[in-house]
Design an enzyme around this catalytic site. Structure first.
Site, PDB file in Angstrom:
ATOM      1  N   TYR A 123       0.778  -1.236   0.000  1.00 26.96           N
ATOM      2  CA  TYR A 123       0.000   0.000   0.000  1.00 26.96           C
ATOM      3  C   TYR A 123       0.809   1.285   0.000  1.00 26.96           C
ATOM      4  CZ  TYR A 123      -3.905  -3.116   0.729  1.00 26.96           C
ATOM      5  OH  TYR A 123      -4.833  -4.108   0.563  1.00 26.96           O
ATOM      6  N   PHE A 411      -9.441  -4.779  11.594  1.00 25.00           N
ATOM      7  CA  PHE A 411     -10.720  -4.623  10.907  1.00 25.00           C
ATOM      8  C   PHE A 411     -10.609  -5.098   9.480  1.00 25.00           C
ATOM      9  CE2 PHE A 411      -8.322  -0.640  10.833  1.00 25.00           C
ATOM     10  CZ  PHE A 411      -8.288  -0.321   9.493  1.00 25.00           C
TER      11      PHE A 411
END
Length: 411
Positions: A123, A411
């Protein structure tokens, strides 16, 4: 063939999530875990990539509040459930989904985007920097003692079922969120994540338990959720492991009492903690830190979606007035010069034509945003350039946080 990106429809969730399962190895989750993620999925913020009648890519965003230095809780888009089918890799599909996702986060007025990464190298090219790290420890409780901070003797410990204590624990967690940057404000439904304990995932450990730390007046001051995995060594001595799921406390007395309790459970030899803050108090309470098998890893990745709003949303340790030259090829609206002026009581950050004093990209800014990475350290790696003598030291000091940023759960 053309791959079509569409907002996820409710009837397609199972196929979408099954594709994601295969992206992460194909081992099915427990039904109760799958159902929880179904409930938490924000369909209007989720994308499915279709190749004809087949889903070949997934992407989702959760609506979060993230604590930042100074105690504010700032809206953040939590990028999640990102997967591409093995048959459709290296076609630019991830880039297309990230483009749509970050544009959507910006449209909703969320100045930050955050994620946790299955692989560290993915990322950075989208402007995400490592904003917090986590500490793992395996405490050899046969050889390591835990010091009792002042007041620990007045703490009452009581073991109960996690579900029974959930409401009280969530109230305490909510009080703790503004005290440390990087914590997620739990929105409705997210409290169920703390109770998730599928038998198929226990690997021989017990069901999870919860120990409460209460003050003399009965106020809840801390809690720990943990499971026990009994074992016996070849020498016949007990060699069990205490697997700690959560450990939260308001103050040193409760924290010390809980940690001491976990290291003194009968027949257990190791206390295993994961995803702790890198400045966890245990580092100063254990009698022999060398016998704790400490390891540090990357945890929360962050990128500013709107540089001005992001930098104005947090407070600063000291007064700062600096012009930043920001490069951001993926979110080009952030590129240019920004004047940041503020201090412990707040800040403003606006575009400017003044001469730049520090130059950095969005990834470096994301890494430094919560105070987890020093701008001076990033400069040492060539990721920040000082353009005015003295600007680096002053700005790095202002960006610092008294407590290390910490993401308690994924998450």
């Amino acid at each position: 063939m053309t791959i079509d990106l569409r907002t996820l429809d409710p009837e397609d969730w199972d196929a979408w999530y099954s594709m994601l399962d295969w992206s992460f190895g194909g081992v099915p989750e427990a039904p109760e875990e799958r159902e929880l993620w179904r409930d938490l999925t924000e369909l209007e913020r989720s994308l499915a990539a279709w190749d004809g009648e087949e889903i070949v890519g997934s992407y989702g965003v959760f609506s979060f509040g993230l604590s930042v230095p100074g105690g504010a809780v700032v809206p953040a888009g939590g990028v999640t459930m990102v997967g591409v089918a093995a048959t459709h890799r290296r076609r630019g599909l991830l880039r297309r989904m990230m483009r749509r996702g970050l544009d959507g986060i910006r449209e909703r007025g969320e100045p930050l985007a955050v994620l946790t990464a299955s692989e560290a190298g993915i990322y950075g090219r989208f402007g995400f920097g490592v904003a917090s790290q986590s500490l793992a420890a395996d405490i050899d409780c046969g050889q390591v003692g835990v010091a009792a901070p002042p007041g620990a003797a007045e703490i009452r410990l009581r073991v109960t079922e996690p579900a029974e204590a959930l409401a009280r624990c969530e109230e305490l967690y909510a009080r703790l969120v503004p005290t440390r940057p990087g914590m997620l404000e739990r929105r409705p439904g997210w409290e169920k994540l703390s109770l998730l304990d599928p038998p198929q995932d226990r690997a021989g450990a017990s069901p999870r338990r919860c120990v409460l730390a209460e003050g003399p007046d009965g106020e809840l001051l801390g809690y720990a959720r943990y499971a026990l995995k009994p074992a016996w060594g070849a020498d016949g001595y007990p060699a069990g492991t205490v697997h700690v799921r959560d450990l939260d406390a308001a103050g040193p007395a409760a924290y010390g009492a809980l940690l001491r309790h976990l290291t003194e459970v009968d027949l257990m030899r190791v206390v295993r903690l994961r995803h702790r803050p890198v400045d966890d108090p245990l580092l100063h309470l254990v009698s022999d830190v060398r016998r704790c098998a400490l390891r540090v890893g990357d945890r929360l990745y962050l990128r500013p979606v709107e540089v001005g709003a992001a930098l104005a949303a947090r407070a600063y340790a000291t007064e700062v007035d600096v012009v930043l030259e920001v490069t951001d090829p993926f979110c080009t609206w952030n590129e240019g010069r920004w004047r940041l002026a503020g201090g412990p009581k707040g800040a403003v950050c606006e575009p400017t034509t003044a001469a730049p004093e520090l130059a950095l990209d969005a990834r470096a800014l994301g890494a430094a945003y919560l105070g987890g990475a020093s701008l001076a350290s990033l400069a040492g790696a060539g990721l920040v350039t000082e353009l005015r003598p003295g600007a680096l030291a002053a700005t790095a000091t202002a960006f610092a946080s008294p407590l290390a940023p910490w993401l308690p759960h994924g998450f």
